[in-house]
Design a protein around this motif. Structure first.
Motif, PDB file in Angstrom:
ATOM      1  N   SER A 120       0.836  -1.202   0.000  1.00 53.95           N
ATOM      2  CA  SER A 120       0.000   0.000   0.000  1.00 53.95           C
ATOM      3  C   SER A 120       0.867   1.247   0.000  1.00 53.95           C
ATOM      4  O   SER A 120       2.053   1.211   0.338  1.00 53.95           O
ATOM      5  CB  SER A 120      -0.915   0.006   1.226  1.00 53.95           C
ATOM      6  N   ASP A 121       0.255   2.344  -0.359  1.00 51.27           N
ATOM      7  CA  ASP A 121       0.912   3.654  -0.262  1.00 51.27           C
ATOM      8  C   ASP A 121       1.066   3.960   1.218  1.00 51.27           C
ATOM      9  O   ASP A 121       0.090   4.199   1.935  1.00 51.27           O
ATOM     10  CB  ASP A 121       0.040   4.712  -0.943  1.00 51.27           C
ATOM     11  N   ASP A 141       2.044   6.470   2.841  1.00 46.05           N
ATOM     12  CA  ASP A 141       1.588   7.779   3.303  1.00 46.05           C
ATOM     13  C   ASP A 141       0.076   7.824   3.456  1.00 46.05           C
ATOM     14  O   ASP A 141      -0.453   8.587   4.271  1.00 46.05           O
ATOM     15  CB  ASP A 141       2.040   8.874   2.324  1.00 46.05           C
TER      16      ASP A 141
END
Length: 454
Positions: free
Chosen positions: A352-353, A355
């Protein structure tokens, strides 16, 4: 004015001893302090005894940390940088010392209860440290593990209503504990289609019976069948040649059985078909068994994003906690289900990203079943999946909570990754020694009290 109790008679790395003087009194569990270079070294009384047939009382004291003056008053910090000398006066901790040691932290924290020695003093846990460094709840049956877990999670969710918590519940103990903030997923609503399994998990599920060499034959057949079924489902996709047995591409059960039948039909001798027949029979019997509907119904129709979104509460939609009720899952595949859930959870966090991805917490009840101390017991893939979360999860915002009634049967390598341990009553001597070894910096006197806790 500080109350003088006596004087320091011996100094060690984590403990000191003191001789009591006069009519002053102290009790096990109370805080005491001794001066050292402008600070107060604080400890907890672990033992009281008479010295060598005399009436002189000796205190055994486990060191906790230091209290020092700051611009804002007194502040407490863990660890000891300066040790008191032999002969240094020993004092009873006063109200200001207690307030400093048990002060509400300036960083995010959760209220867990009150101090046993003074019910007016609240007890807090640092939220970031608790989650980022993992934690464990240990205690014998009936000591209050489930209540403690419910208390800790409720406190976390109260402060973080958009959290994402997955609780593996093998005995259906938690379904009513959290009210409307929990999404309960049981065997009737769980969807973990067969195509999500990797080869090791599929082998554990579908290969049963026969001698070792026959099981090896079944494994070879199954590997070829799953690979072909995945590629056949992908059809004309240009990447079809890169699809392997572990690639999470859906496949149809019909294609899996058809491949086995076709390969079996090419055999010249009927006695060579035993492995094919046994594997096909196992697949068909599980397909027709309603207990395995969560694996065999609607194969290939469940989108991975929908499965992950529901299990991990994305979006939260007012229910930050997912309780996976494993009590109805057939015992023969429970380890596989746990392995798959943990593997998906880690992969989701990994890819996943970072951030944008919210922090995730996995709570594993009866964890000794899945990550046993004896690596020959249980399903190796499950142990690896949980161990990977313990060792690498914090880098990707994935936290782990272990709950166990038999810590001596739990993998010491995984438990050692837990920065916080909530130790309840432990009656078994092996469990007590195990916790003592696992927590080398904990006050030993407090740990020796584990069997006598109420």
């Amino acid at each position: 004015m500080d109350q003088t109790l006596g004087s320091v008679s011996a100094v060690g790395a984590s403990q000191i001893a003191a001789v009591m003087e006069g009519d002053h009194d102290a009790r096990v569990g109370s805080l005491v302090k001794a001066r050292a270079d402008g600070i107060s070294v604080v400890g907890v009384v672990a033992s009281i005894e008479l010295a060598g047939g005399t009436k002189r009382r000796m205190l055994g004291i486990d060191l906790l940390g230091e209290v020092a003056k700051t611009n804002d008053g007194l502040a407490f910090r863990r660890g000891v940088s300066q040790y008191p000398s032999v002969g240094t006066p020993l004092f009873a901790a006063d109200a200001a010392d207690y307030a400093a040691v048990y002060a509400k932290p300036a960083v995010p924290s959760i209220l867990l209860g009150t101090h046993y020695d003074d019910a007016s003093r609240p007890a807090f846990a640092l939220t970031d440290d608790l989650l980022s460094k993992h934690f464990a709840v240990l205690g014998s049956t009936g000591s209050g593990k489930s209540c403690s877990v419910a208390l800790i999670l409720s406190a976390i969710l109260a402060d973080h209503p958009n959290a994402h918590v997955v609780l593996l519940d093998p005995h259906n103990e938690y379904a009513t504990a959290f009210g409307g903030v929990a999404e309960v997923v049981n065997v009737d609503t769980l969807r973990l289609p067969l195509w999500l399994l990797d080869f090791e998990e599929a082998s554990r599920t579908l290969i049963r019976g026969g001698a070792v060499h026959e099981q090896q034959s079944q494994a070879i057949i199954l590997k070829d069948a799953i690979t072909w079924a995945r590629r056949n489902y992908a059809g004309n996709d240009p990447s079809v040649r890169s699809i392997t047995v572990d690639t999470p591409v859906p496949f149809n059960l019909f294609d899996l059985i058809r491949f086995i039948n076709d390969e079996m039909g090419r055999l010249g001798r009927p006695d060579s078909a035993t492995a094919y027949l046994r594997l096909r029979t196992r697949i068909e019997s599980m397909r027709d068994d309603r207990r395995f509907d969560f694996m065999f119904s609607k194969l290939g129709e469940d989108a991975l994003s929908e499965i992950v979104g529901r299990l991990f509460r994305i979006p939260v939609s007012g229910k930050p906690l997912t309780i996976v009720d494993l009590s109805g899952v057939p015992a023969e595949v429970t380890d596989v289900v746990v392995s798959l859930l943990c593997r998906i959870l880690f992969d989701f966090a990994l890819w996943s990203d970072h951030d944008a991805m919210p922090p995730l917490l996995l709570v594993c009840e009866e964890s000794q079943r899945y990550i046993p101390a004896d690596e020959r017991v249980g399903f190796a893939a499950t142990a690896r999946a949980i161990a990977r979360i313990a060792k690498e999860g914090r880098k990707y915002g994935l936290s782990l909570a272990l709950v166990s009634q038999r810590p001596s049967e739990l993998s010491p390598h995984v438990l050692s990754q837990c920065g916080t341990v909530f130790a309840l009553r432990l009656a078994d001597e092996h469990d007590q020694r195990f916790v003592l070894k696992t927590l080398p910096d904990a006050p030993r006197g407090m740990l020796r009290a584990l069997p006598s806790l109420p």
